[in-house]
Design an enzyme around this catalytic site. Structure first.
Site, PDB file in Angstrom:
ATOM      1  N   TYR A  69       0.860  -1.181   0.000  1.00 34.37           N
ATOM      2  CA  TYR A  69       0.000   0.000   0.000  1.00 34.37           C
ATOM      3  C   TYR A  69       0.896   1.231   0.000  1.00 34.37           C
ATOM      4  O   TYR A  69       1.827   1.320   0.814  1.00 34.37           O
ATOM      5  CB  TYR A  69      -0.888   0.004   1.243  1.00 34.37           C
ATOM      6  CG  TYR A  69      -1.758   1.228   1.386  1.00 34.37           C
ATOM      7  CD1 TYR A  69      -1.489   2.187   2.377  1.00 34.37           C
ATOM      8  CD2 TYR A  69      -2.847   1.453   0.545  1.00 34.37           C
ATOM      9  CE1 TYR A  69      -2.285   3.315   2.508  1.00 34.37           C
ATOM     10  CE2 TYR A  69      -3.651   2.575   0.680  1.00 34.37           C
ATOM     11  CZ  TYR A  69      -3.362   3.515   1.648  1.00 34.37           C
ATOM     12  OH  TYR A  69      -4.135   4.642   1.801  1.00 34.37           O
TER      13      TYR A  69
ATOM     14  N   ASP B 294       9.400   2.577  -0.870  1.00 39.81           N
ATOM     15  CA  ASP B 294       8.437   3.279  -0.039  1.00 39.81           C
ATOM     16  C   ASP B 294       8.749   2.931   1.424  1.00 39.81           C
ATOM     17  O   ASP B 294       8.346   1.891   1.922  1.00 39.81           O
ATOM     18  CB  ASP B 294       7.015   2.836  -0.423  1.00 39.81           C
ATOM     19  CG  ASP B 294       5.983   3.512   0.456  1.00 39.81           C
ATOM     20  OD1 ASP B 294       4.778   3.383   0.162  1.00 39.81           O
ATOM     21  OD2 ASP B 294       6.372   4.174   1.440  1.00 39.81           O
TER      22      ASP B 294
ATOM     23  N   LYS C 213       5.531   9.334   8.389  1.00 39.94           N
ATOM     24  CA  LYS C 213       5.289   8.840   9.746  1.00 39.94           C
ATOM     25  C   LYS C 213       6.321   9.334  10.767  1.00 39.94           C
ATOM     26  O   LYS C 213       6.246  10.465  11.235  1.00 39.94           O
ATOM     27  CB  LYS C 213       5.159   7.312   9.714  1.00 39.94           C
ATOM     28  CG  LYS C 213       3.936   6.840   8.880  1.00 39.94           C
ATOM     29  CD  LYS C 213       3.772   5.352   8.894  1.00 39.94           C
ATOM     30  CE  LYS C 213       2.764   4.897   7.867  1.00 39.94           C
ATOM     31  NZ  LYS C 213       1.391   4.814   8.346  1.00 39.94           N
TER      32      LYS C 213
HETATM   33  P1  KE4 Z   1      -0.495   8.433   4.243  1.00 41.10           P
HETATM   34  O1  KE4 Z   1      -0.990   9.059   2.962  1.00 41.10           O
HETATM   35  O2  KE4 Z   1      -1.585   7.662   4.961  1.00 41.10           O
HETATM   36  O3  KE4 Z   1       0.254   9.424   5.127  1.00 41.10           O
HETATM   37  O4  KE4 Z   1       0.628   7.355   3.861  1.00 41.10           O
HETATM   38  C1  KE4 Z   1       0.301   6.359   2.929  1.00 41.10           C
HETATM   39  C2  KE4 Z   1       1.280   5.209   3.061  1.00 41.10           C
HETATM   40  C3  KE4 Z   1       2.295   5.088   2.125  1.00 41.10           C
HETATM   41  N1  KE4 Z   1       3.192   4.073   2.193  1.00 41.10           N
HETATM   42  C4  KE4 Z   1       3.133   3.151   3.184  1.00 41.10           C
HETATM   43  C5  KE4 Z   1       4.143   2.055   3.219  1.00 41.10           C
HETATM   44  C6  KE4 Z   1       2.117   3.234   4.180  1.00 41.10           C
HETATM   45  O5  KE4 Z   1       2.077   2.298   5.159  1.00 41.10           O
HETATM   46  C7  KE4 Z   1       1.182   4.277   4.128  1.00 41.10           C
HETATM   47  C8  KE4 Z   1       0.064   4.421   5.130  1.00 41.10           C
HETATM   48  N2  KE4 Z   1      -0.023   3.394   6.107  1.00 41.10           N
HETATM   49  C9  KE4 Z   1      -1.353   3.129   6.640  1.00 41.10           C
HETATM   50  C10 KE4 Z   1      -1.229   2.001   7.672  1.00 41.10           C
HETATM   51  N3  KE4 Z   1      -0.947   0.774   7.080  1.00 41.10           N
HETATM   52  C11 KE4 Z   1      -1.959   4.349   7.234  1.00 41.10           C
HETATM   53  C12 KE4 Z   1      -3.174   4.071   8.080  1.00 41.10           C
HETATM   54  C13 KE4 Z   1      -4.422   4.633   7.431  1.00 41.10           C
HETATM   55  O6  KE4 Z   1      -4.582   4.498   6.192  1.00 41.10           O
HETATM   56  O7  KE4 Z   1      -5.228   5.184   8.204  1.00 41.10           O
END
Ligand code: KE4
Length: 425
Positions: free
Chosen positions: A141, A236, A264
């Site tokens: 993701y 990523d 993060k």
């Molecule tokens: P954000 O757009 O949510 O800040 O980041 C996206 C993203 C990109 N790459 C990786 C490897 C990620 O894990 C994420 C976001 N992680 C999720 C949890 N698995 C965020 C939680 C959510 O969607 O509320």
């Protein structure tokens, strides 16, 4: 106010009552818990119930909640103004710190979310190579940009959606999907689309289908295929950065990315993410080059202050190592108890992140296809709710990673393992 009352209020004004789908507990059932306060490794919900927290805002809070130097730094910075829409010294300081940490980065651009970071990384790879196609892996993701919502993990896996409504077919026609840990399919894609693939984007440790470690040679194999075909390797590290290892998984595996996405932890709980790479690639980015990307609050002083305080505290000797030791202690304890109870699980960790799969039958999960076949989501939901009742907050989904912070003590881990013993049913 009770969680259930807050939830019904929220559902009147926010879709699904949440601002991010995975928070809605659809993967585990029941009413989502509304958090009110965090302190160290604990969170308190709206009913003032205390939980030992293994979600930690999905990764950012590697020091734990309300870490004093982070809070203090935000307060001091806010007193000087919250945003200028102009360059500030703080963003230069955090950029210098991250460039010094990553061998593969000499220029970095801040954005406000992991989605923005990966979306920009793809645009950069396409601008640099003048090619359109991208390879991603099922179950990885990378946020919710249209072209990356093909067979993604995290919330899409939790809700068992393969992609999303509203994404036109033409937006994903250049997105090629391969199974994680499978170099043969990647090789085949390069042969099928010679000279058309701009790059590969990969989670160097997959944390959005549960936790799946890369097989030996997987990452080095991707790197050499990219070199062979003139494509860029994008890692990523939004989740794995300062979590899987210091400063990132690429360092641990010894495979430098051409473009690295971070997020993060580098914002310490505020909206900060970034993408970076070698100068020759990053010079494509406006205003230097022709690839446009912008953001009103990019490099925001509060986020920079929180990120600087977090990374600086984390880099102090022994801080990361102790969180990683607690994480390993948790996983080893879970593995041991599951074995005693003859419950098939796959529990693994890397640095301060961990995964826990309940399996329908003994087996090994090394990609998303395995996970969908082998994961016993029902059993995970029961485990999740029992742990919640006992005061331990795990990810509300069988397809997410868990996290440990520097604030988790041995005592906290022992208490959690005592609860695990009761919840392993
Ligand atoms: P954000 O757009 O949510 O800040 O980041 C996206 C993203 C990109 N790459 C990786 C490897 C990620 O894990 C994420 C976001 N992680 C999720 C949890 N698995 C965020 C939680 C959510 O969607 O509320």
């Amino acid at each position: 106010m009770r969680n259930s009352d807050l939830y019904s209020r929220a559902c009147q004004v926010i879709p699904g009552g949440v601002n991010s789908p995975v928070r809605a507990f659809q993967g585990v059932g029941g009413t989502p818990v509304f958090m009110k306060r965090g302190e160290g490794c604990h969170v308190y919900d709206s009913e003032n119930k205390r939980y030992t927290d293994y979600v930690l805002s999905w990764g950012p809070l590697v020091l734990g909640h309300a870490y004093p130097s982070v809070v203090e730094s935000i307060i001091q910075t806010a007193r000087l103004g919250t945003s200028f829409g102009a360059p500030t010294e703080l963003e230069v300081e955090l950029a210098e710190l991250l460039v010094n940490q990553f061998e593969s980065i000499d220029r970095i651009r801040f954005v406000n979310s992991g989605t923005e970071a990966t979306m920009s990384a793809l645009r950069l790879a396409r601008a640099y190579t003048q090619r359109d196609k991208i390879i991603k892996f099922s179950g990885n993701y990378h946020g919710h940009a249209d072209m990356l919502l093909a067979q993604a993990g995290s919330g899409l896996a939790t809700l068992s959606m393969s992609s999303s409504a509203g994404v036109p077919e033409k937006s994903v026609q250049d997105t090629l999907v391969a199974p994680y840990n499978n170099l043969d399919v990647v090789r085949e894609l390069f042969s099928a689309y010679p000279g058309q693939i701009a790059g590969i984007i990969v989670e160097p440790v997959a944390g959005n289908m549960g936790l799946v470690l890369p097989k030996p040679e997987f990452l080095t194999g991707l790197k050499s295929l990219c070199e062979q075909h003139g494509a860029l390797l994008m890692m990523d590290e939004v989740m794995t950065g300062f979590r899987a290892a210091l400063p990132g998984a690429q360092t641990y595996f010894g495979v430098d990315a051409d473009i690295t996405c971070l997020g993060k932890v580098i914002g310490g709980g505020l909206p900060v993410a970034a993408y970076g790479g070698k100068r020759k690639i990053m010079e494509q980015v406006a205003p230097l080059g022709p690839m446009y990307q912008a953001g009103t609050l990019s490099g925001n002083p509060l986020g920079m202050a929180a990120g600087l305080a977090t990374v600086r505290a984390l880099l102090k000797p022994g801080v990361f190592e102790s969180a990683a030791a607690r994480c390993e202690q948790l996983v080893l304890g879970i593995r041991e108890m599951a074995a005693q109870k003859k419950i098939p699980v796959q529990a693994s960790s890397m640095g301060t992140m961990f995964g826990l799969y309940f399996l329908k039958e003994p087996g090994e999960i090394s990609n998303y296809e395995d996970a969908k076949k082998l994961v016993d989501s029902e059993r995970y939901s029961k485990f999740f709710h029992k742990m919640l009742e006992l005061g331990h907050y795990f990810a509300p989904s069988a397809f997410e990673a868990g996290f440990v912070s520097a604030a988790h003590t041995e005592k906290d881990i022992h208490e959690t393992l005592d609860a695990v013993c009761q919840a392993l049913l």
